[in-house]
Design an enzyme around this catalytic site. Sequence first.
Site, PDB file in Angstrom:
ATOM      1  N   SER A  98       0.856  -1.188   0.000  1.00 55.61           N
ATOM      2  CA  SER A  98       0.000   0.000   0.000  1.00 55.61           C
ATOM      3  C   SER A  98       0.890   1.235   0.000  1.00 55.61           C
ATOM      4  O   SER A  98       2.025   1.197   0.495  1.00 55.61           O
ATOM      5  CB  SER A  98      -0.843  -0.017   1.273  1.00 55.61           C
ATOM      6  OG  SER A  98      -1.339   1.272   1.546  1.00 55.61           O
ATOM      7  N   SER A  99       0.346   2.341  -0.497  1.00 58.19           N
ATOM      8  CA  SER A  99       1.134   3.580  -0.512  1.00 58.19           C
ATOM      9  C   SER A  99       1.404   4.097   0.899  1.00 58.19           C
ATOM     10  O   SER A  99       2.281   4.944   1.092  1.00 58.19           O
ATOM     11  CB  SER A  99       0.420   4.661  -1.330  1.00 58.19           C
ATOM     12  OG  SER A  99      -0.872   4.911  -0.810  1.00 58.19           O
ATOM     13  N   CYS A 100       0.695   3.572   1.911  1.00 58.61           N
ATOM     14  CA  CYS A 100       0.919   4.071   3.276  1.00 58.61           C
ATOM     15  C   CYS A 100       2.194   3.524   3.908  1.00 58.61           C
ATOM     16  O   CYS A 100       2.530   3.882   5.026  1.00 58.61           O
ATOM     17  CB  CYS A 100      -0.286   3.805   4.161  1.00 58.61           C
ATOM     18  SG  CYS A 100      -0.503   2.092   4.580  1.00 58.61           S
ATOM     19  N   TYR A 105      -0.726  -0.979  10.118  1.00 57.60           N
ATOM     20  CA  TYR A 105      -0.909  -1.604   8.807  1.00 57.60           C
ATOM     21  C   TYR A 105       0.365  -1.419   7.976  1.00 57.60           C
ATOM     22  O   TYR A 105       0.824  -2.354   7.312  1.00 57.60           O
ATOM     23  CB  TYR A 105      -2.105  -0.934   8.129  1.00 57.60           C
ATOM     24  CG  TYR A 105      -2.446  -1.436   6.760  1.00 57.60           C
ATOM     25  CD1 TYR A 105      -3.061  -2.676   6.590  1.00 57.60           C
ATOM     26  CD2 TYR A 105      -2.179  -0.671   5.624  1.00 57.60           C
ATOM     27  CE1 TYR A 105      -3.392  -3.129   5.319  1.00 57.60           C
ATOM     28  CE2 TYR A 105      -2.510  -1.117   4.359  1.00 57.60           C
ATOM     29  CZ  TYR A 105      -3.116  -2.340   4.211  1.00 57.60           C
ATOM     30  OH  TYR A 105      -3.457  -2.785   2.960  1.00 57.60           O
ATOM     31  N   HIS A 134     -12.966   2.881   3.194  1.00 63.42           N
ATOM     32  CA  HIS A 134     -12.139   3.973   2.690  1.00 63.42           C
ATOM     33  C   HIS A 134     -13.045   5.112   2.228  1.00 63.42           C
ATOM     34  O   HIS A 134     -14.254   4.978   2.165  1.00 63.42           O
ATOM     35  CB  HIS A 134     -11.257   3.482   1.537  1.00 63.42           C
ATOM     36  CG  HIS A 134     -10.183   2.552   1.970  1.00 63.42           C
ATOM     37  ND1 HIS A 134     -10.265   1.189   1.804  1.00 63.42           N
ATOM     38  CD2 HIS A 134      -9.007   2.764   2.597  1.00 63.42           C
ATOM     39  CE1 HIS A 134      -9.177   0.626   2.287  1.00 63.42           C
ATOM     40  NE2 HIS A 134      -8.392   1.552   2.786  1.00 63.42           N
ATOM     41  N   LYS A 139       2.839  -4.233   6.253  1.00 57.89           N
ATOM     42  CA  LYS A 139       3.088  -4.274   4.810  1.00 57.89           C
ATOM     43  C   LYS A 139       4.583  -4.123   4.491  1.00 57.89           C
ATOM     44  O   LYS A 139       5.076  -4.728   3.542  1.00 57.89           O
ATOM     45  CB  LYS A 139       2.268  -3.186   4.104  1.00 57.89           C
ATOM     46  CG  LYS A 139       0.773  -3.508   4.052  1.00 57.89           C
ATOM     47  CD  LYS A 139       0.526  -4.759   3.221  1.00 57.89           C
ATOM     48  CE  LYS A 139      -0.931  -5.120   3.082  1.00 57.89           C
ATOM     49  NZ  LYS A 139      -1.117  -6.389   2.334  1.00 57.89           N
TER      50      LYS A 139
HETATM   51  O1  GFB Z   1      -9.584   6.486   2.471  1.00 59.61           O
HETATM   52  P1  GFB Z   1      -9.272   6.895   3.882  1.00 59.61           P
HETATM   53  O2  GFB Z   1     -10.102   6.288   4.940  1.00 59.61           O
HETATM   54  O3  GFB Z   1      -7.782   6.530   4.253  1.00 59.61           O
HETATM   55  O4  GFB Z   1      -9.385   8.501   4.033  1.00 59.61           O
HETATM   56  P2  GFB Z   1      -6.312   7.124   4.006  1.00 59.61           P
HETATM   57  C1  GFB Z   1      -8.834   9.369   3.098  1.00 59.61           C
HETATM   58  C2  GFB Z   1      -9.188  10.792   3.461  1.00 59.61           C
HETATM   59  O5  GFB Z   1     -10.598  10.984   3.259  1.00 59.61           O
HETATM   60  C3  GFB Z   1      -8.927  11.207   4.913  1.00 59.61           C
HETATM   61  C4  GFB Z   1     -11.163  11.630   4.375  1.00 59.61           C
HETATM   62  O6  GFB Z   1      -8.444  12.530   4.929  1.00 59.61           O
HETATM   63  C5  GFB Z   1     -10.314  11.136   5.543  1.00 59.61           C
HETATM   64  O7  GFB Z   1     -10.453  11.989   6.657  1.00 59.61           O
HETATM   65  N1  GFB Z   1     -12.583  11.314   4.468  1.00 59.61           N
HETATM   66  C6  GFB Z   1     -13.594  12.216   4.296  1.00 59.61           C
HETATM   67  C7  GFB Z   1     -13.151  10.130   4.742  1.00 59.61           C
HETATM   68  N2  GFB Z   1     -14.785  11.648   4.492  1.00 59.61           N
HETATM   69  C8  GFB Z   1     -14.549  10.338   4.764  1.00 59.61           C
HETATM   70  C9  GFB Z   1     -15.402   9.238   5.066  1.00 59.61           C
HETATM   71  O8  GFB Z   1     -16.624   9.356   5.121  1.00 59.61           O
HETATM   72  N3  GFB Z   1     -14.800   8.037   5.264  1.00 59.61           N
HETATM   73  C10 GFB Z   1     -13.439   7.885   5.198  1.00 59.61           C
HETATM   74  N4  GFB Z   1     -12.917   6.656   5.389  1.00 59.61           N
HETATM   75  N5  GFB Z   1     -12.597   8.920   4.960  1.00 59.61           N
HETATM   76  C11 GFB Z   1      -5.782   4.641   4.280  1.00 59.61           C
HETATM   77  C12 GFB Z   1      -5.076   3.843   5.318  1.00 59.61           C
HETATM   78  O9  GFB Z   1      -5.468   5.940   4.562  1.00 59.61           O
HETATM   79  O10 GFB Z   1      -5.383   4.373   2.976  1.00 59.61           O
HETATM   80  C13 GFB Z   1      -4.869   2.433   4.944  1.00 59.61           C
HETATM   81  O11 GFB Z   1      -5.750   3.978   6.534  1.00 59.61           O
HETATM   82  C14 GFB Z   1      -4.588   2.212   3.484  1.00 59.61           C
HETATM   83  O12 GFB Z   1      -3.830   1.964   5.720  1.00 59.61           O
HETATM   84  C15 GFB Z   1      -5.420   3.053   2.574  1.00 59.61           C
HETATM   85  O13 GFB Z   1      -3.240   2.481   3.219  1.00 59.61           O
HETATM   86  C16 GFB Z   1      -5.039   2.950   1.124  1.00 59.61           C
HETATM   87  O14 GFB Z   1      -6.028   7.349   2.548  1.00 59.61           O
HETATM   88  O15 GFB Z   1      -6.051   8.289   4.883  1.00 59.61           O
END
Ligand code: GFB
Length: 312
Positions: A110-112, A139, A182, A143
């Site tokens: 993952s990119s994280c 996570y 996500h 990875k």
């Molecule tokens: O996709 P996401 O949950 O994960 O959130 P990451 C991306 C961005 O979207 C963050 C915002 O800035 C969240 O605050 N966001 C806005 C939301 N509204 C929402 C919502 O309703 N739900 C969610 N989930 N986010 C993940 C990692 O990071 O990326 C994993 O936690 C993994 O480890 C994945 O690597 C690809 O992009 O921040």
Amino acid sequence: MIFSLAGKRVYVAGHRGMVGGAVVRRLATEQCEVVTAGRDVLDLIDQAQVRQWMAHKQPQVMVVAAAKVGGILANSTYPADFLYNNLMIEANLIEAAHQAGVEKVLFLGSSCIYPQLAPQPIREESLLTGPLEPTNEWYAIAKIAGIKLCQAYRAQYGRDYISAMPTNLYGPGDNFDLQSSHVMPALIRKAHEAKLAGRDSFEIWGSGTPLREFMHVDDLADACVFLLKAYSDPMPINIGFGSDVTIGELAELVAKVVGFTGIVTRDATKPDGTPRKLMDSARLHAMGWAPRIALEAGIADAYQHFLAANAG
Ligand code: GFB
């Protein structure tokens, strides 16, 4: 192409997930046999079971798409689950693959895995050059261990085990649960439900300013098959889309695709996560692969699958 899939038995671990499902669909167009095992027959946390299953099925190729995944909230709420499950899954699979003589392994990260404040766009060389983003470090550590496993089996046993780092993914088979998903599936669901209920707004988490890069999972699956055939190197390789959008822009785009005409509000009590993680995919693009699904078209496709899955 340096590795042929023709006539090979390919095990896709995690075929019920969004990524594994897409890889299985893509492999259907190759001259290979695909084998899978659901959680009911094979528990990937159980080392003995994984070894037995691998020795019995004798695949020649394995794609590690099995993982415990989730969005920003799930990652920060269940650190033990994310670290333990992912370490066990990848260690069991890669060691068992080696024991069974699996010729080629593709491990998906993952990119994280990259440092929270890595120079953008993020090159593969940034790995382990700085502290991780705290919301998903558990996570990420798991990875990173998976990448190191591939490198270690290459170095010690000469195995052709490779790893690839996809950017944020979306598409058919995604998790639309608002607590654990996500951002993309969450926004599709929120916009859809707001439209159905006739509300004049829906809320996104955080400030809306973080930048994210999104790729449709069918493009990712195509890249996986390409890399199985064409890539053999200890260094992980990035699989990115090439451009990113702010979360605020994404919400507007999702609203447009869904047909929601109200406004988007922000919940500042929720975390933003890393400010930006645009990957540099120059190495992959130089090999001759590029994504084909534009963001808006990809969102429209993901929305159609969401509607189909929720019909009736
Ligand atoms: O996709 P996401 O949950 O994960 O959130 P990451 C991306 C961005 O979207 C963050 C915002 O800035 C969240 O605050 N966001 C806005 C939301 N509204 C929402 C919502 O309703 N739900 C969610 N989930 N986010 C993940 C990692 O990071 O990326 C994993 O936690 C993994 O480890 C994945 O690597 C690809 O992009 O921040």
